[in-house]
Design an enzyme around this catalytic site. Structure first.
Site, PDB file in Angstrom:
ATOM      1  N   LYS A 179       0.852  -1.187   0.000  1.00  0.00           N
ATOM      2  CA  LYS A 179       0.000   0.000   0.000  1.00  0.00           C
ATOM      3  C   LYS A 179       0.891   1.240   0.000  1.00  0.00           C
ATOM      4  O   LYS A 179       1.897   1.274   0.695  1.00  0.00           O
ATOM      5  CB  LYS A 179      -0.855  -0.028   1.274  1.00  0.00           C
ATOM      6  CG  LYS A 179      -2.289   0.350   1.094  1.00  0.00           C
ATOM      7  CD  LYS A 179      -3.128  -0.013   2.302  1.00  0.00           C
ATOM      8  CE  LYS A 179      -4.409   0.777   2.299  1.00  0.00           C
ATOM      9  NZ  LYS A 179      -5.378   0.323   3.290  1.00  0.00           N
ATOM     10  N   GLU A 200     -19.314  -5.502  11.067  1.00  0.00           N
ATOM     11  CA  GLU A 200     -20.255  -4.729  11.873  1.00  0.00           C
ATOM     12  C   GLU A 200     -21.319  -5.622  12.518  1.00  0.00           C
ATOM     13  O   GLU A 200     -21.713  -5.411  13.662  1.00  0.00           O
ATOM     14  CB  GLU A 200     -20.930  -3.646  11.019  1.00  0.00           C
ATOM     15  CG  GLU A 200     -20.007  -2.511  10.586  1.00  0.00           C
ATOM     16  CD  GLU A 200     -19.125  -2.836   9.386  1.00  0.00           C
ATOM     17  OE1 GLU A 200     -19.285  -3.928   8.793  1.00  0.00           O
ATOM     18  OE2 GLU A 200     -18.264  -2.005   9.045  1.00  0.00           O
ATOM     19  N   ARG A 237     -25.325  -2.314   8.378  1.00  0.00           N
ATOM     20  CA  ARG A 237     -25.022  -3.750   8.363  1.00  0.00           C
ATOM     21  C   ARG A 237     -25.452  -4.443   9.658  1.00  0.00           C
ATOM     22  O   ARG A 237     -25.606  -5.656   9.698  1.00  0.00           O
ATOM     23  CB  ARG A 237     -23.506  -3.952   8.204  1.00  0.00           C
ATOM     24  CG  ARG A 237     -22.972  -3.675   6.825  1.00  0.00           C
ATOM     25  CD  ARG A 237     -23.069  -4.923   5.980  1.00  0.00           C
ATOM     26  NE  ARG A 237     -22.722  -4.655   4.608  1.00  0.00           N
ATOM     27  CZ  ARG A 237     -21.490  -4.761   4.108  1.00  0.00           C
ATOM     28  NH1 ARG A 237     -20.495  -5.132   4.894  1.00  0.00           N
ATOM     29  NH2 ARG A 237     -21.259  -4.503   2.853  1.00  0.00           N
TER      30      ARG A 237
HETATM   31  C1  LIG Z   1     -18.938  -2.288   5.674  1.00  0.00           C
HETATM   32  C2  LIG Z   1     -17.753  -1.375   5.693  1.00  0.00           C
HETATM   33  N1  LIG Z   1     -17.115  -1.131   6.862  1.00  0.00           N
HETATM   34  C3  LIG Z   1     -16.044  -0.301   6.884  1.00  0.00           C
HETATM   35  C4  LIG Z   1     -15.596   0.284   5.738  1.00  0.00           C
HETATM   36  C5  LIG Z   1     -14.451   1.282   5.784  1.00  0.00           C
HETATM   37  N2  LIG Z   1     -13.313   0.807   4.981  1.00  0.00           N
HETATM   38  C6  LIG Z   1     -13.077   1.257   3.747  1.00  0.00           C
HETATM   39  S1  LIG Z   1     -11.747   0.563   3.041  1.00  0.00           S
HETATM   40  C7  LIG Z   1     -11.414  -0.330   4.433  1.00  0.00           C
HETATM   41  C8  LIG Z   1     -10.214  -1.214   4.498  1.00  0.00           C
HETATM   42  C9  LIG Z   1     -10.086  -2.008   3.273  1.00  0.00           C
HETATM   43  O1  LIG Z   1      -8.955  -2.806   3.376  1.00  0.00           O
HETATM   44  P1  LIG Z   1      -8.628  -3.807   2.209  1.00  0.00           P
HETATM   45  O2  LIG Z   1      -9.907  -4.411   1.702  1.00  0.00           O
HETATM   46  O3  LIG Z   1      -7.582  -4.743   2.670  1.00  0.00           O
HETATM   47  O4  LIG Z   1      -8.112  -2.870   1.040  1.00  0.00           O
HETATM   48  P2  LIG Z   1      -6.843  -1.894   1.038  1.00  0.00           P
HETATM   49  O5  LIG Z   1      -7.365  -0.530   1.331  1.00  0.00           O
HETATM   50  O6  LIG Z   1      -5.877  -2.370   2.078  1.00  0.00           O
HETATM   51  O7  LIG Z   1      -6.312  -2.003  -0.334  1.00  0.00           O
HETATM   52  C10 LIG Z   1     -12.372  -0.084   5.428  1.00  0.00           C
HETATM   53  C11 LIG Z   1     -12.373  -0.691   6.762  1.00  0.00           C
HETATM   54  C12 LIG Z   1     -16.293   0.001   4.546  1.00  0.00           C
HETATM   55  N3  LIG Z   1     -15.950   0.564   3.376  1.00  0.00           N
HETATM   56  N4  LIG Z   1     -17.343  -0.832   4.553  1.00  0.00           N
END
Ligand SMILES: Cc1ncc(C[n+]2csc(CCOP(=O)(O)OP(=O)(O)O)c2C)c(N)n1
Length: 638
Positions: free
Chosen positions: A290, A373, A401
């Site tokens: 990242k 959630e 959720r």
């Molecule tokens: C249901 C839900 N909860 C929380 C989030 C907030 N959120 C957005 S991106 C993310 C992390 C995503 O991590 P990953 O899928 O590993 O992708 P990366 O950003 O590391 O590439 C979170 C927790 C969300 N988008 N949807």
């Protein structure tokens, strides 16, 4: 010419020549690598002005180029989980010229959007949906006798989410062709958590894999880009050599490949070419970094996951006012000093909710459950049965959720769980997937719950203290961003349940401004008084139980109520007022100011309020005729 403001002048020629995925397919691996660097530089410069999800996108530059080099969108379907990492996909599918409008009013979205491009086959913003939706597309293809490929790209944190596992449970029995790409960078927004994260980490750090992988990758790089059949076959063999059994995915019936280097374009391209020939569902484990290519993003993973404008050289961001999230987290940590029953729970948002601070002060009473959630709510219910005071800090939009467990596990059992809903109200740049406009509607109808909204940060602290003294469930909604900036009491004080706060008395109209909308209510009161009327200004504090005594008192005096809320009108606070008045048999006009019955696009909050009429001026045009009518009647009567 291209837009590398302050960037390297010799760059930009390749990126500008890409108008569709067909152009990517014409490039050699060397050219693709140059394109990757140009895209990185472009993202760093462009997002410095608009803000956005820089870190996640810098991590998937090569991966996205490789996907478009092999698959043919829009016929083939590529889905991105959450889709905050789809910026490169947008650039490669003809949206470079509009990219600087990303997340801006009227500009392109920061997420995949079906209405924006035929290449965006599925919209998202919430995590955990890509595998289920991709399976749906694969099954639909199979039923229709189609031949397109379906590829779901999901981050490692998406596998902390139950929906991803519900999909995994079904994939192998429902389709023979589907590709899942696990984009593993070991980060969610914070460090990824739990057993699945540890499992991925063990695979990636396994010595035997390293050896196998290096051999296979060297071979692919040597033959990569050459099209002679023999050579391609050798590359395919090498890709097969990367097979490294992962018990987890194999048990789900997906053939597992990887882990492979997600920044090595030849390896990625050859792997996808091979995988698309298979007649079974597969999962390719791709290791990415990242923030790659921008040191401030590598050093500051959490900050650069998603942010506003920054300095493209240093990564510095302007200092901001304290936020509601900070006040919430500091207050909770203070309350937890005095009450060791207080527990804090986040679903992968320690940074956004402010709970980072709580973690430092009370590490044993802090739980990050991952992007889960639904689990967070049931987990809190379990904790509450044992006498603790769990506080779930979950954004309004993500708590959607948790709707069923809020009813079934928390409220039905009357358990004292407190839901602290950050980002309640319009979220702004992130758009409709992130606006917190429905929580009043989805919570208000549930028996037992107490639902509050503070007018400022001092009242937020009071409401938290009050909620933790209750015997049953409660929820507090507060907005994104900076606090009102009022003086804070040294210690929070409990407030009376179901009692509104009358800030100014009046006899012609009663203006009720829920939460931070008190500022619009105040401006409306001032404008109405300038017209010679007397306006009462009320901070309702409680959506539920609503202050019926206050409503009745004003209903007998004023010509109309006005309600302001940062929420959809349907089922919201204004509706609660109308219902309460109706139940008390009090017929009086209520001007309800809130969001209309439609999804609100992304943009600046003030501009969107103006566009949709959530303004003092719009309220005035509705309420003044009502007041004038009563004045005329009074004059006639006298
Ligand atoms: C249901 C839900 N909860 C929380 C989030 C907030 N959120 C957005 S991106 C993310 C992390 C995503 O991590 P990953 O899928 O590993 O992708 P990366 O950003 O590391 O590439 C979170 C927790 C969300 N988008 N949807």
């Amino acid at each position: 010419m291209l837009r590398f403001p302050g960037g390297k002048n010799d760059m930009g020629s390749l990126i500008e020549s890409i108008h569709s995925p067909a152009d990517v397919k014409l490039l050699s691996f060397e050219k693709m690598a140059i394109l990757a660097e140009e895209i990185r530089e472009f993202l760093i410069q462009s997002l410095a002005k608009t803000g956005g999800h820089l870190g996640p996108n810098l991590g998937v530059v090569e991966l996205t180029i490789a996907l478009h080099a092999v698959f043919n969108t829009p016929e083939d379907k590529i889905l991105f989980d959450v889709s905050h990492q789809a910026y490169i996909h947008k650039i490669l599918t003809g949206r470079l010229d509009r990219f600087e409008t990303i997340r801006q009013p009227g500009g392109i979205s920061g997420f995949m959007l079906r209405t924006e491009s035929e290449h965006d086959c599925y919209g998202a913003g919430h995590a955990g949906t890509a595998l289920s939706a991709a399976l749906g597309m694969a099954v639909a293809r199979d039923l229709a006798g189609g031949s397109e490929h379906v590829v779901a790209v999901a981050g490692d944190a998406a596998f902390t989410n139950g929906i991803s596992f519900e999909a995994l449970n079904n994939i192998a029995s429902q389709t023979k062709r589907m590709i899942v790409v696990l984009n593993d960078n070991e980060w969610s927004i914070d460090r990824n958590v739990g057993a699945v994260a540890r499992y991925f980490h063990r695979i990636v750090t396994n010595q035997r894999y390293q050896h196998l992988h290096d051999r296979a990758a060297r071979l692919i790089e040597r033959v990569g880009g050459k099209t002679a059949v023999k050579v391609v076959r050798r590359a395919e063999e090498a890709a097969k050599g990367m097979l490294w059994p992962s018990i987890l995915f194999e048990e789900f019936g997906l053939q597992y490949y990887g882990p492979i280097d997600g920044h090595n374009i030849p390896v990625l391209v050859e792997s996808f070419r091979f995988l698309k020939t298979l007649d079974r569902p597969v999962l390719l484990h791709v290791i990415t970094q990242k923030g790659r290519g921008f040191q401030p993003a590598i050093d500051g993973q959490k900050k650069f996951h998603g942010l506003g404008p920054y300095d493209p050289e240093t990564g510095q961001t302007p200092d901001g006012m304290p936020t509601y999230a900070e006040v919430f987290a500091n207050t909770l940590a203070d309350l937890a000093e005095k009450d060791d029953r207080v527990i804090a729970i986040t679903a992968a948002m320690p940074n956004g909710t402010g709970l980072d601070n709580f973690r430092t002060r009370h590490p044993k009473r802090y739980f990050d459950v991952g992007i889960a959630e639904e689990h967070a709510v049931v987990f809190a219910a379990g904790i509450a049965t044992r006498g603790f005071r769990p506080v779930c800090a979950i954004y309004s939009t993500f708590l959607q959720r948790g709707f069923d467990p809020i009813i079934h596990d928390v409220c039905l059992q009357r358990l004292p769980v407190l839901f602290c809903m950050d980002r309640a109200g319009l979220a702004g740049d992130d758009g409709p997937t992130h606006h917190g406009l429905f929580d009043i509607a989805y919570l208000r109808g549930i028996p037992e719950i107490v639902l509050m909204a503070p007018k400022d940060e001092d009242e937020l602290a009071d409401m938290m203290k009050t909620a933790l003294e209750l015997a049953g469930p409660s929820a507090i909604r507060y907005p994104r961003g900076a606090v009102a900036g009022v003086a804070r009491k040294a210690d929070p004080q409990s407030i009376a349940i179901g009692k509104a706060e009358v800030l100014a008395d009046g006899s012609d109209v009663a203006i009720l401004g829920l939460g931070s909308m008190i500022s619009l209510a105040k401006s409306l009161a001032a404008a109405i008084e300038r017209d010679g009327y007397s306006a009462a200004l009320v901070n309702p504090r409680f959506v539920k139980p609503i202050d019926r005594e206050m409503l009745e008192r004003y209903a007998r005096r004023v010509a109309a109520f006005v309600t302001f809320e940062d929420h959809v009108k349907m089922g919201g606070f204004g509706t609660a007022v109308v219902e309460a008045l109706d139940e008390m048999g009090l017929a009086i006009p209520v001007v309800r100011m809130g969001w209309p019955d439609q999804f609100i696009e992304h943009g600046k909050i003030d501009q969107l309020r103006a566009r949709y009429g959530l303004t003092v001026e719009a309220a005035l045009t509705q309420v003044l005729p009502l007041l004038a009518r009563r004045r005329r009647r009074t004059l006639v009567a006298s």
